[in-house]
Design an enzyme around this catalytic site. Sequence first.
Site, mmCIF file in Angstrom:
data_model
loop_
_atom_site.group_PDB
_atom_site.id
_atom_site.type_symbol
_atom_site.label_atom_id
_atom_site.label_comp_id
_atom_site.label_asym_id
_atom_site.label_seq_id
_atom_site.Cartn_x
_atom_site.Cartn_y
_atom_site.Cartn_z
ATOM 1 N N THR A 51 1.778 -4.543 4.382
ATOM 2 C CA THR A 51 1.599 -4.971 5.496
ATOM 3 C C THR A 51 0.992 -7.021 5.571
ATOM 4 O O THR A 51 0.873 -6.881 6.545
ATOM 5 C CB THR A 51 0.475 -4.234 6.703
ATOM 6 N N ASP A 52 0.088 -6.714 4.395
ATOM 7 C CA ASP A 52 -0.667 -8.512 4.560
ATOM 8 C C ASP A 52 0.082 -9.227 4.728
ATOM 9 O O ASP A 52 -1.036 -10.277 5.955
ATOM 10 C CB ASP A 52 -1.596 -8.550 3.587
ATOM 11 N N THR A 68 1.802 -10.529 14.372
ATOM 12 C CA THR A 68 1.725 -10.811 13.618
ATOM 13 C C THR A 68 -0.029 -9.470 13.080
ATOM 14 O O THR A 68 0.262 -8.992 13.703
ATOM 15 C CB THR A 68 0.118 -11.402 14.065
ATOM 16 N N THR A 86 0.666 -1.415 -0.278
ATOM 17 C CA THR A 86 0.424 -0.112 -0.494
ATOM 18 C C THR A 86 1.270 1.261 -0.103
ATOM 19 O O THR A 86 0.430 2.102 -1.306
ATOM 20 C CB THR A 86 -1.193 0.335 1.259
ATOM 21 N N ASP A 131 1.352 -6.522 -4.727
ATOM 22 C CA ASP A 131 0.358 -6.422 -2.760
ATOM 23 C C ASP A 131 0.811 -7.672 -2.597
ATOM 24 O O ASP A 131 1.602 -9.153 -3.644
ATOM 25 C CB ASP A 131 -1.220 -7.085 -3.892
ATOM 26 N N SER A 132 1.234 -7.230 -0.957
ATOM 27 C CA SER A 132 1.968 -8.774 -0.596
ATOM 28 C C SER A 132 1.169 -9.873 -0.660
ATOM 29 O O SER A 132 1.624 -11.015 0.443
ATOM 30 C CB SER A 132 2.089 -7.819 0.559
ATOM 31 N N THR A 145 -0.795 -22.979 19.461
ATOM 32 C CA THR A 145 -2.541 -22.498 20.075
ATOM 33 C C THR A 145 -3.145 -21.156 19.225
ATOM 34 O O THR A 145 -2.162 -20.020 18.491
ATOM 35 C CB THR A 145 -1.941 -21.542 21.530
ATOM 36 N N GLN A 146 -3.921 -21.442 19.520
ATOM 37 C CA GLN A 146 -5.188 -19.490 18.636
ATOM 38 C C GLN A 146 -4.991 -19.171 18.837
ATOM 39 O O GLN A 146 -5.257 -17.697 18.484
ATOM 40 C CB GLN A 146 -6.547 -20.691 18.254
ATOM 41 N N CYS A 147 -4.920 -18.237 20.263
ATOM 42 C CA CYS A 147 -4.922 -17.519 21.162
ATOM 43 C C CYS A 147 -3.912 -16.430 20.662
ATOM 44 O O CYS A 147 -2.545 -17.280 19.853
ATOM 45 C CB CYS A 147 -4.156 -17.802 22.593
#
Length: 352
Positions: free
Chosen positions: A98-99, A175, A22, A66-67, A287-289
């Site tokens: 950023t993606d 993340t 971007t 675009d990433s 973990t998904q957390c």
Amino acid sequence: MIIRDKKKTAKASILLIYTGGTIGMMQDPDDLTLKPFDFRQILDAVPELGKFACRIDSYSFDPIIDSSDAEPSLWQKLAYLIHTRYRRYDGFVVLHGTDTMAYSASALSFMLGNLTKPVIFTGSQLPIGVPRTDGRENLISSVEIAAEKDPEGHALVPEVCICFDNMLMRGNRTTKVNSDNFRAFRSENFPPLAEAGIYIRYNDSLIRKPSDWDAPLQLYQELDTRVSILKIHPGITPRVVRNILCGDQTRAVIIETYGSGNAPSKKWFLDTVREASASGKILLNITQCLGGSVNMDLYSTGKALKDAGVINGYDSTTESALAKLFHLMGQSEDNGWVRSKLEENLRGEITK
Ligand code: ASP
């Protein structure tokens, strides 16, 4: 905590690498979507770059992307480029969408061994030509950090990082958490390496330093991408689990479990995990957390995974786990060796 006085920054040379994203995009008048544009406009939009007491050279990828189109081949080109120019520059700033920035930064952290110089990824949520862009701040802070040296002349942050919205984070800990807020990235399990306000405050005790500043940079270009990700959810079916865990194209599976590493205790589920493990597949539990770590000794549902041969991914992000597997599997066909290295903290990516 160290606060650097800008005036003391030794004259440094920086390579600014543009991959796309971007930050350099413009609106296409035909369909009104954002498309990558050329690099020149970024440099023109940030004349402050010329005011730094350092030399800034630039390199633009062709094509710029675009990433969302980023592939491991981009990481290989990027790592190779940094390796070939390593001696000429004191630091590297990578402009990236950023993606998938957290994936690329994680990958580069494993592909570059014995790093003694900063590799700072940055980008923006708004294009650089837009009045309220966050791109200018992000770029200026990244260049300043990439140029910083300690009194001995060593880089202050010899790590692969993401610099975004005044925060410098270890790349393999980050993340993307927000698609429209300027604070797009989080490093939930590791504190920031620096924060930029009036001064840039460095958390020096957290920054990894090489054991030998004179050791040459090691380039690990080989990547084995035979990895799948299984995200556990209520209602997941035996067929889906089997397809992912036992697929013949898959050498490793990242299992994104609940909480501290827990998964369903149903017999069909555990039987499939055991079957995949017995067939030699590398199974990694994360973990998904967003925050916290896997502990497979806490609940019987986690213990069952451990007994089935699943490896502990600790507090790894998904991005980092994927990149670490690509990297380790690219080094060896021996799954036993890969499993043992997975449990090691190689680049500050996990807390043990
Ligand atoms: N789609 C863009 C990209 O990742 C988003 C961004 O740069 O913020 O390239």
